[in-house]
Design a protein around this motif. Structure first.
Motif, PDB file in Angstrom:
ATOM      1  N   LYS A 131       1.047  -1.058   0.293  1.00  0.00           N
ATOM      2  CA  LYS A 131      -0.008  -0.207   0.211  1.00  0.00           C
ATOM      3  C   LYS A 131       1.005   1.052   0.105  1.00  0.00           C
ATOM      4  CE  LYS A 131      -3.727  -2.108   2.059  1.00  0.00           C
ATOM      5  NZ  LYS A 131      -4.791  -2.152   0.895  1.00  0.00           N
ATOM      6  N   ILE A 132       0.497   2.172  -0.245  1.00  0.00           N
ATOM      7  CA  ILE A 132       1.263   3.434  -0.531  1.00  0.00           C
ATOM      8  C   ILE A 132       1.603   4.260   0.736  1.00  0.00           C
ATOM      9  CG2 ILE A 132       1.459   6.128  -1.864  1.00  0.00           C
ATOM     10  CD1 ILE A 132       0.099   4.423  -4.296  1.00  0.00           C
ATOM     11  N   SER A 133       1.893   5.093   1.257  1.00  0.00           N
ATOM     12  CA  SER A 133       2.214   6.105   2.115  1.00  0.00           C
ATOM     13  C   SER A 133       3.104   7.150   1.700  1.00  0.00           C
ATOM     14  CB  SER A 133       3.186   5.176   3.380  1.00  0.00           C
ATOM     15  OG  SER A 133       2.664   6.376   4.458  1.00  0.00           O
ATOM     16  N   ILE A 134       2.824   8.158   1.525  1.00  0.00           N
ATOM     17  CA  ILE A 134       2.920   9.334   0.742  1.00  0.00           C
ATOM     18  C   ILE A 134       4.141   9.744   1.900  1.00  0.00           C
ATOM     19  CG2 ILE A 134       2.824  11.665   0.144  1.00  0.00           C
ATOM     20  CD1 ILE A 134       2.942   9.725  -2.045  1.00  0.00           C
ATOM     21  N   VAL A 135       3.967  10.328   3.233  1.00  0.00           N
ATOM     22  CA  VAL A 135       4.595  10.781   3.991  1.00  0.00           C
ATOM     23  C   VAL A 135       5.728   9.404   4.633  1.00  0.00           C
ATOM     24  CG1 VAL A 135       5.036  11.465   6.514  1.00  0.00           C
ATOM     25  CG2 VAL A 135       3.037  12.192   4.990  1.00  0.00           C
ATOM     26  N   GLU A 136       5.561   8.316   4.559  1.00  0.00           N
ATOM     27  CA  GLU A 136       6.799   8.002   4.581  1.00  0.00           C
ATOM     28  C   GLU A 136       7.877   7.405   2.783  1.00  0.00           C
ATOM     29  OE1 GLU A 136       9.226   4.005   5.095  1.00  0.00           O
ATOM     30  OE2 GLU A 136       8.098   5.284   6.325  1.00  0.00           O
ATOM     31  N   ILE A 137       7.520   8.021   2.237  1.00  0.00           N
ATOM     32  CA  ILE A 137       8.354   7.877   0.828  1.00  0.00           C
ATOM     33  C   ILE A 137       9.195   8.726   0.571  1.00  0.00           C
ATOM     34  CG2 ILE A 137       8.323   7.308  -1.473  1.00  0.00           C
ATOM     35  CD1 ILE A 137       5.667   5.849  -1.950  1.00  0.00           C
ATOM     36  N   TRP A 138       8.145  10.013   1.551  1.00  0.00           N
ATOM     37  CA  TRP A 138       8.309  10.959   0.947  1.00  0.00           C
ATOM     38  C   TRP A 138      10.054  11.405   2.338  1.00  0.00           C
ATOM     39  CZ3 TRP A 138       4.304  15.614   0.956  1.00  0.00           C
ATOM     40  CH2 TRP A 138       4.333  16.621   0.635  1.00  0.00           C
ATOM     41  N   ASN A 139      10.168  10.606   3.092  1.00  0.00           N
ATOM     42  CA  ASN A 139      10.892  10.584   4.531  1.00  0.00           C
ATOM     43  C   ASN A 139      11.926   9.650   3.858  1.00  0.00           C
ATOM     44  OD1 ASN A 139      10.089  13.254   5.576  1.00  0.00           O
ATOM     45  ND2 ASN A 139       8.759  11.705   6.744  1.00  0.00           N
ATOM     46  N   ASN A 140      12.300   8.523   3.143  1.00  0.00           N
ATOM     47  CA  ASN A 140      12.522   7.267   3.475  1.00  0.00           C
ATOM     48  C   ASN A 140      12.079   7.308   1.887  1.00  0.00           C
ATOM     49  OD1 ASN A 140      13.328   6.635   6.259  1.00  0.00           O
ATOM     50  ND2 ASN A 140      11.340   6.838   5.889  1.00  0.00           N
ATOM     51  N   TRP A 141      12.459   7.794   1.100  1.00  0.00           N
ATOM     52  CA  TRP A 141      13.004   7.394  -0.709  1.00  0.00           C
ATOM     53  C   TRP A 141      13.564   6.773  -1.044  1.00  0.00           C
ATOM     54  CZ3 TRP A 141      10.560  10.021  -4.654  1.00  0.00           C
ATOM     55  CH2 TRP A 141      11.547   9.629  -5.987  1.00  0.00           C
ATOM     56  N   GLU A 142      15.033   6.049  -0.386  1.00  0.00           N
ATOM     57  CA  GLU A 142      15.759   5.871  -1.128  1.00  0.00           C
ATOM     58  C   GLU A 142      15.748   3.917  -0.737  1.00  0.00           C
ATOM     59  OE1 GLU A 142      16.147   7.129   3.511  1.00  0.00           O
ATOM     60  OE2 GLU A 142      16.117   8.123   1.465  1.00  0.00           O
ATOM     61  N   ASN A 143      14.513   4.003   0.007  1.00  0.00           N
ATOM     62  CA  ASN A 143      14.070   2.640   0.801  1.00  0.00           C
ATOM     63  C   ASN A 143      12.463   2.227  -0.477  1.00  0.00           C
ATOM     64  OD1 ASN A 143      15.350   2.933   2.961  1.00  0.00           O
ATOM     65  ND2 ASN A 143      13.604   3.365   4.584  1.00  0.00           N
ATOM     66  N   TYR A 144      12.327   2.796  -1.671  1.00  0.00           N
ATOM     67  CA  TYR A 144      11.992   2.161  -2.398  1.00  0.00           C
ATOM     68  C   TYR A 144      12.893   2.323  -3.596  1.00  0.00           C
ATOM     69  CZ  TYR A 144       8.997   2.483   1.162  1.00  0.00           C
ATOM     70  OH  TYR A 144       8.158   2.957   2.311  1.00  0.00           O
ATOM     71  N   PRO A 145      12.566   1.202  -4.545  1.00  0.00           N
ATOM     72  CA  PRO A 145      13.294   1.425  -6.177  1.00  0.00           C
ATOM     73  C   PRO A 145      12.721   2.254  -6.971  1.00  0.00           C
ATOM     74  CG  PRO A 145      11.376  -0.300  -5.954  1.00  0.00           C
ATOM     75  CD  PRO A 145      11.923   0.447  -4.895  1.00  0.00           C
ATOM     76  N   GLU A 146      13.143   3.253  -7.400  1.00  0.00           N
ATOM     77  CA  GLU A 146      13.290   3.548  -8.924  1.00  0.00           C
ATOM     78  C   GLU A 146      12.226   3.744  -9.405  1.00  0.00           C
ATOM     79  OE1 GLU A 146      16.235   4.763 -10.763  1.00  0.00           O
ATOM     80  OE2 GLU A 146      17.355   6.207  -9.624  1.00  0.00           O
ATOM     81  N   GLU A 147      12.129   2.253 -10.605  1.00  0.00           N
ATOM     82  CA  GLU A 147      10.649   2.301 -11.319  1.00  0.00           C
ATOM     83  C   GLU A 147       9.712   2.267 -10.370  1.00  0.00           C
ATOM     84  OE1 GLU A 147      11.675  -1.929  -9.883  1.00  0.00           O
ATOM     85  OE2 GLU A 147      12.657  -0.221 -10.641  1.00  0.00           O
ATOM     86  N   PHE A 148       9.113   2.159  -9.348  1.00  0.00           N
ATOM     87  CA  PHE A 148       7.871   2.518  -8.577  1.00  0.00           C
ATOM     88  C   PHE A 148       8.026   4.088  -8.108  1.00  0.00           C
ATOM     89  CE2 PHE A 148       5.852   2.936  -4.170  1.00  0.00           C
ATOM     90  CZ  PHE A 148       5.100   3.220  -4.490  1.00  0.00           C
ATOM     91  N   THR A 149       9.066   4.964  -7.586  1.00  0.00           N
ATOM     92  CA  THR A 149       9.012   6.232  -7.307  1.00  0.00           C
ATOM     93  C   THR A 149       8.841   7.298  -7.851  1.00  0.00           C
ATOM     94  OG1 THR A 149      11.569   6.188  -6.740  1.00  0.00           O
ATOM     95  CG2 THR A 149      10.360   5.310  -4.786  1.00  0.00           C
ATOM     96  N   TYR A 150       9.610   6.654  -9.196  1.00  0.00           N
ATOM     97  CA  TYR A 150       9.127   7.704  -9.910  1.00  0.00           C
ATOM     98  C   TYR A 150       7.941   8.482 -10.455  1.00  0.00           C
ATOM     99  CZ  TYR A 150      14.514   9.068 -10.273  1.00  0.00           C
ATOM    100  OH  TYR A 150      15.717  10.148  -9.892  1.00  0.00           O
TER     101      TYR A 150
END
Length: 199
Positions: A131-150
């Motif tokens: 599931k998506i957590s924008i705030v989590e990704i906002w603060n921990n971008w490097e924990n997710y792959p580029e094909e998803f984050t971009y």
């Protein structure tokens, strides 16, 4: 040279060069309609034919930019929008703090490509049962792959712009933290984030 860009081509025919210069200058103007930036110099745009030559020299993949020096290195067939956006947006306001979610999301949002970013995000979430957590990704971008984050960040930035408008987005853009976003956009931000995550 064009009006806003100085080009350095590794190897291209005159016809290809003419087309590349024309489309790049048009992309610059389209992007800067939104940011209204005044750059300190023309962008130096290095256009490589060989990805391997560039990687051997820089020890990293094309394309990338250094906004502080108005500098872009790109492959001749890469989308022009993202790196131009990195440089142009850097001069839209006094930059205090960047975050990848907003910085890369802005570049993806203005990449002038018609690819279906939403489908990419949904496919990744389904394949990884997440599931998506924008705030989590906002603060921990490097924990997710580029094909998803971009693609995700591009859709998210577009949603912010569509909901809050150009003026507020630029006001927020100088300090790209979640905390500053809450200050600039107010309580509507968390409602937007929740709706976005649910969708």
């Amino acid at each position: 040279e064009s009006e806003n860009i100085r080009f350095h081509f590794q190897k291209m025919s005159d016809t290809e060069i003419k087309g590349f210069v024309s489309t790049s200058e048009e992309a610059f103007r389209n992007i800067n309609k939104f940011f209204n930036s005044k750059l300190p110099k023309k962008i130096d745009f290095f256009v490589w034919e060989s990805k391997e030559n560039a990687k051997n020299l820089f020890k990293r993949n094309l394309g990338f930019s250094n906004p502080d020096f108005c500098l872009i290195h790109s492959h001749s067939h890469q989308t022009k929008g993202p790196e131009l956006t990195h440089v142009v947006s850097n001069y839209s306001t006094k930059m205090i703090k960047k975050s990848e979610l907003i910085s890369e999301g802005t570049a993806v949002c203005f990449n002038l490509s018609k690819k279906n970013k939403e489908q990419k995000v949904k496919d990744w979430l389904k394949a990884n049962n997440k599931k998506i957590s924008i705030v989590e990704i906002w603060n921990n971008w490097e924990n997710y792959p580029e094909e998803f984050t971009y693609p995700l960040s591009g859709i998210f930035v577009k949603k912010i712009i569509d909901n809050f408008g150009q003026e507020k987005f630029i006001a927020f853009f100088s300090n790209q933290t979640y905390e500053n976003a809450k200050l600039v956009f107010g309580e509507k931000l968390d409602i937007l984030i929740k709706d976005f995550e649910n969708k």
